[in-house]
Design an enzyme around this catalytic site. Structure first.
Site, short mmCIF file in Angstrom:
data_model
loop_
_atom_site.label_atom_id
_atom_site.label_comp_id
_atom_site.label_asym_id
_atom_site.label_seq_id
_atom_site.Cartn_x
_atom_site.Cartn_y
_atom_site.Cartn_z
N CYS A 13 56.23 32.66 42.25
CA CYS A 13 54.75 33.17 42.88
C CYS A 13 54.07 31.73 42.15
CB CYS A 13 54.41 34.11 41.99
SG CYS A 13 52.37 34.25 41.70
N CYS A 20 48.43 37.98 36.35
CA CYS A 20 47.69 37.50 37.23
C CYS A 20 46.70 36.34 36.32
CB CYS A 20 46.79 37.55 38.28
SG CYS A 20 47.36 38.90 38.90
N CYS A 59 36.72 38.16 42.95
CA CYS A 59 37.13 39.81 42.74
C CYS A 59 37.08 40.77 40.97
CB CYS A 59 38.90 40.08 42.80
SG CYS A 59 39.18 39.66 44.50
N CYS A 71 39.33 40.54 38.19
CA CYS A 71 40.72 39.39 38.01
C CYS A 71 40.38 38.58 37.57
CB CYS A 71 41.32 38.72 39.47
SG CYS A 71 42.64 37.12 39.55
N CYS A 111 39.55 29.64 40.68
CA CYS A 111 39.69 30.63 42.75
C CYS A 111 37.48 30.78 42.68
CB CYS A 111 40.35 31.95 42.19
SG CYS A 111 39.63 32.67 43.77
N GLU A 117 49.56 28.02 36.45
CA GLU A 117 50.61 28.39 36.47
C GLU A 117 51.35 29.21 38.09
OE1 GLU A 117 48.67 31.49 34.28
OE2 GLU A 117 49.67 33.52 34.45
N1 SAH Z 1 43.59 35.33 46.80
C1 SAH Z 1 44.83 35.98 47.25
C2 SAH Z 1 45.85 35.88 45.81
C3 SAH Z 1 45.64 36.68 44.51
S1 SAH Z 1 46.99 37.26 43.68
C4 SAH Z 1 44.13 37.36 47.44
O1 SAH Z 1 43.40 37.50 47.18
O2 SAH Z 1 44.98 38.04 48.02
C5 SAH Z 1 47.14 38.64 43.99
C6 SAH Z 1 46.95 39.83 44.09
O3 SAH Z 1 46.52 40.33 42.95
C7 SAH Z 1 45.60 40.29 44.79
O4 SAH Z 1 46.48 41.42 45.60
C8 SAH Z 1 45.52 40.29 43.84
O5 SAH Z 1 44.02 41.36 44.16
C9 SAH Z 1 45.63 41.29 43.09
N2 SAH Z 1 45.13 41.40 41.29
C10 SAH Z 1 44.33 40.03 40.59
N3 SAH Z 1 44.18 40.56 39.91
C11 SAH Z 1 44.96 41.38 39.52
C12 SAH Z 1 45.25 42.70 38.36
N4 SAH Z 1 43.64 42.79 37.45
N5 SAH Z 1 45.41 43.73 38.36
C13 SAH Z 1 46.15 44.24 39.74
N6 SAH Z 1 45.67 43.11 40.80
C14 SAH Z 1 44.78 42.18 39.87
#
Ligand code: SAH
Length: 366
Positions: free
Chosen positions: A126, A354, A137, A140, A133, A113
């Site tokens: 982006c 995301c 988290c 996510c 991954c 995506e």
């Molecule tokens: N792996 C990287 C990039 C991932 S996504 C990282 O962790 O930074 C980019 C950002 O979006 C990260 O800060 C991640 O924590 C955040 N993110 C992911 N899912 C989310 C969600 N459902 N709501 C808000 N932020 C989110």
């Protein structure tokens, strides 16, 4: 020689055949490496530059489009190298703000995506850095199915190239904030950044490139020494080690203080101001005490905080903080003199969060 390029056999975590594995991925080569290969195969050096420009400036989808290269040369290339190119699986355009979401198909059948956001300063893409991954988290969607494989440098480039081709508009900014942990795919990420900012390619300024990480300490330190001019964004999401652990399993591997020390080191080495991302989760990390603790944690650092109202996903019961709580959190940080913005939600009407579009697609396909 193939190993030397670092780009051969790179997609092998998937299902490629043995014959394909031995081929070099041509779009992941630097101009220097490509020139060496072209000369070694008995061609004139200027052919390398032509070829490179077809791939990285004219954004050719295949060798057939490279009309000023001799047919015999193109045939030889097709035999000896793999040429990545994404297929468009789905394109959604937001009626609200012109944000576009793309699902691209890779040669091994995986789907990734990417997002295009239109800002007053230019078009920003982006990209995803991995298929899936493994960071886990809690909030996510991209990590739920785990990691399938790393993306090749060419497969990261192709996301930008396909979007520029499809829209006919120049991409001027790039964020590595899609699916995946970019520093978990470190070597390919670096190669991708160098190719993307190369003057013989799209020449996107490194200052317009942001890489977001959940905080792999050793890799942040390595990155600092590369002396790139990119912005590093750290996903912080909590102001204490305990709270961070509850949201991000990676916090079990690294102490918060060590993560911040690595960020300070990044700034010292590169002179680039750090960005901290903080996803506000209702009732979890959004109290006035959280804000205060966060301000103290980052005291004296040259940084910027990006507050992201959490995007609820159906697999978890996290909720967004109320608007007044978000505003209060921001005001509190500002009181401490911290530079803070609230991330504007883009493309909400098209599964903007995301990994949600890809996840929806995969579920349907099953
Ligand atoms: N792996 C990287 C990039 C991932 S996504 C990282 O962790 O930074 C980019 C950002 O979006 C990260 O800060 C991640 O924590 C955040 N993110 C992911 N899912 C989310 C969600 N459902 N709501 C808000 N932020 C989110």
């Amino acid at each position: 020689m193939k190993e030397k390029t670092g780009a051969a056999a790179a997609g092998t975590a998937g299902s490629e055949t043995a014959a394909q594995e031995t081929k070099t991925d041509i779009k992941s080569l630097t101009l220097e490496e490509l020139t060496a290969e072209v000369i070694a195969s008995g061609e004139k050096p200027f052919r390398a530059k032509q070829l490179y420009q077809w791939m990285h400036q004219k954004l050719a989808r295949n060798y057939d489009e490279m009309t000023n290269l001799p047919k015999t040369f193109r045939e030889k290339l097709a035999r000896e190298y793999t040429y990545t190119s994404h297929t468009l699986v789905e394109r959604r355009v937001s009626a609200v703000d012109g944000t576009e979401k793309y699902l691209f198909g890779l040669s091994d059948g995986n789907v990734i995506e990417s997002v295009l956001m239109r800002y007053h300063f230019g078009n920003s893409v982006c990209i995803s850095s991995q298929v899936g991954c493994r960071m886990g988290c809690r909030f996510c969607a991209s990590t739920i199915g785990g990691l399938t494989r790393n993306l090749l440098p060419s497969e990261m480039l192709d996301q930008v190239y396909a979007i520029q081709r499809l829209t006919g508009e120049r991409v001027s900014h790039l964020v590595v904030m899609g699916t995946g942990e970019p520093l978990d795919n470190y070597d390919y990420l670096l190669r991708f950044i160098r190719l993307l900012s190369d003057e013989n390619g799209l020449h996107i300024s490194q200052r317009n490139i942001t890489v977001s990480t959940c905080g792999l300490v050793e890799k942040i330190r390595d990155l600092a020494q590369e002396r790139l001019q990119i912005t590093l964004a750290l996903s912080l999401h909590a102001s204490s080690q305990e709270k961070r652990k509850a949201l991000m399993p990676v916090a079990y591997r690294y102490e918060l203080e060590d993560v911040l020390e690595a960020c300070r080191y990044y700034f010292e080495q590169t002179g680039r101001r750090m960005t901290f991302e903080y996803s506000l989760v209702g009732g979890v990390n959004d109290t006035s005490k959280d804000a205060e603790q966060l301000a103290k944690l980052l005291e004296g650092m040259n940084c910027h905080i990006n507050l992201i109202p959490v995007n609820p996903i159906k697999e978890r019961d996290y909720v967004q903080s109320e608007q007044r709580v978000i505003t209060a959190f921001k005001n509190k940080l500002e009181k401490y003199g911290i530079n803070v913005t609230i991330r504007r939600e883009m493309g909400r009407d098209i599964s903007g969060a995301c990994g949600q579009l890809r996840k929806g697609y995969m579920e349907q396909a099953q």
